[in-house]
Design a protein around this motif. Structure first.
Motif, short mmCIF file in Angstrom:
data_model
loop_
_atom_site.label_atom_id
_atom_site.label_comp_id
_atom_site.label_asym_id
_atom_site.label_seq_id
_atom_site.Cartn_x
_atom_site.Cartn_y
_atom_site.Cartn_z
N LEU A 136 27.07 56.11 62.15
CA LEU A 136 25.87 55.79 61.39
C LEU A 136 24.77 56.08 62.32
CD1 LEU A 136 26.75 52.58 59.12
CD2 LEU A 136 27.33 55.02 58.61
N SER A 137 23.66 56.40 61.76
CA SER A 137 22.23 56.60 62.49
C SER A 137 21.22 55.90 61.63
CB SER A 137 21.99 58.15 62.90
OG SER A 137 23.08 58.52 63.64
N CYS A 138 20.17 55.33 62.35
CA CYS A 138 18.77 55.11 61.81
C CYS A 138 17.87 55.41 62.53
CB CYS A 138 19.21 53.62 61.70
SG CYS A 138 17.60 52.39 61.23
N ALA A 139 16.83 55.68 62.00
CA ALA A 139 15.65 56.41 62.72
C ALA A 139 14.41 55.55 62.15
CB ALA A 139 15.39 57.79 62.62
N ALA A 140 13.69 54.84 62.81
CA ALA A 140 12.42 54.09 62.63
C ALA A 140 11.12 55.03 62.66
CB ALA A 140 12.37 52.77 63.50
N SER A 141 10.21 54.88 61.84
CA SER A 141 9.12 55.72 61.76
C SER A 141 7.87 55.02 61.16
CB SER A 141 9.24 56.98 61.20
OG SER A 141 9.48 56.80 59.84
N GLY A 142 6.54 55.30 61.63
CA GLY A 142 5.48 54.81 61.07
C GLY A 142 4.77 54.25 62.27
N ILE A 143 3.70 53.04 62.02
CA ILE A 143 2.85 52.44 62.71
C ILE A 143 3.54 51.54 63.70
CG2 ILE A 143 1.05 53.07 61.47
CD1 ILE A 143 0.99 50.02 60.49
N ILE A 144 4.56 52.12 64.72
CA ILE A 144 5.37 51.11 65.61
C ILE A 144 4.60 50.94 66.96
CG2 ILE A 144 7.49 50.66 66.70
CD1 ILE A 144 8.55 52.57 64.24
N PHE A 145 4.22 49.79 67.11
CA PHE A 145 4.21 49.74 68.59
C PHE A 145 5.29 49.29 69.61
CE2 PHE A 145 1.57 48.35 72.14
CZ PHE A 145 2.13 47.52 72.88
N SER A 146 6.33 48.49 69.34
CA SER A 146 7.53 48.17 69.89
C SER A 146 8.56 47.86 68.95
CB SER A 146 7.22 47.31 70.98
OG SER A 146 7.03 46.06 70.33
N ILE A 147 9.77 47.68 69.28
CA ILE A 147 10.86 47.09 68.38
C ILE A 147 11.63 46.43 69.48
CG2 ILE A 147 12.91 47.83 66.93
CD1 ILE A 147 11.72 50.46 66.38
N ASN A 148 12.07 45.19 68.88
CA ASN A 148 12.83 44.20 69.55
C ASN A 148 14.23 44.45 69.33
OD1 ASN A 148 10.41 43.10 71.00
ND2 ASN A 148 10.20 41.82 68.94
N THR A 149 14.76 43.65 68.58
CA THR A 149 16.17 43.67 68.16
C THR A 149 16.32 44.91 67.30
OG1 THR A 149 16.91 41.72 68.93
CG2 THR A 149 18.33 42.74 67.56
N MET A 150 17.42 45.89 67.38
CA MET A 150 18.03 46.59 66.07
C MET A 150 19.16 46.22 65.65
SD MET A 150 15.84 50.31 67.10
CE MET A 150 15.97 50.88 65.45
N GLY A 151 19.67 46.39 64.63
CA GLY A 151 21.08 46.19 64.26
C GLY A 151 21.49 46.59 62.91
N TRP A 152 22.55 46.49 62.79
CA TRP A 152 23.50 46.96 61.59
C TRP A 152 24.15 45.65 60.72
CZ3 TRP A 152 23.18 51.84 59.52
CH2 TRP A 152 22.73 52.73 60.29
N TYR A 153 23.77 45.62 59.54
CA TYR A 153 24.56 44.68 58.80
C TYR A 153 25.13 45.32 57.58
CZ TYR A 153 21.37 41.29 60.70
OH TYR A 153 20.48 40.42 61.56
#
Length: 120
Positions: A20-37
């Motif tokens: 599985l892949s996930c890409a974040a986009s938009g007005i992002i400054f930073s991302i702390n934790t990323m996860g899968w549920y």
């Protein structure tokens, strides 16, 4: 705004693998934790795996040794390699990210979900 887009779900036989892949986009400054549920029919959503921006990982006991989470901070992506899949892994899998926007607003963002079905 921020968007999480998932890909890679599908149907696989028991013992098989999916990524599985996930890409974040938009007005992002930073991302702390990323996860899968994941959420199976009639059950509550549960954490499968998470990874901090520093690379620390956490796994549900049920997937330890079979699933591997990884992320690319430069690309704002997170992946979940799932091996030795079991029928009980069947669920809708959701990507989640703890995001700080360029406006310094913090919120938890969710993907739309991707179906994983493991046949016996």
């Amino acid at each position: 705004q921020v968007q999480l887009v998932e890909s890679g779900g599908g149907l696989v036989q028991a013992g098989g693998s999916l990524r599985l892949s996930c890409a974040a986009s938009g007005i992002i400054f930073s991302i702390n934790t990323m996860g899968w549920y994941r959420q199976a029919p009639g059950k509550q959503r549960e954490l499968v795996a998470s990874v901090t921006s520093g690379g620390s990982t956490n796994y549900a006991d049920s997937v330890k040794g079979r699933f591997t989470i990884s992320r690319d901070n430069a690309k704002n992506t997170v992946n979940l390699q799932m091996n030795s899949l079991k029928p009980e892994d069947t669920a809708v899998y959701y990507c989640n990210a703890d995001i700080i926007t360029t406006l310094r607003l913090r919120f938890s963002s969710w993907g739309q979900g991707t179906q994983v079905t493991v046949s016996s």
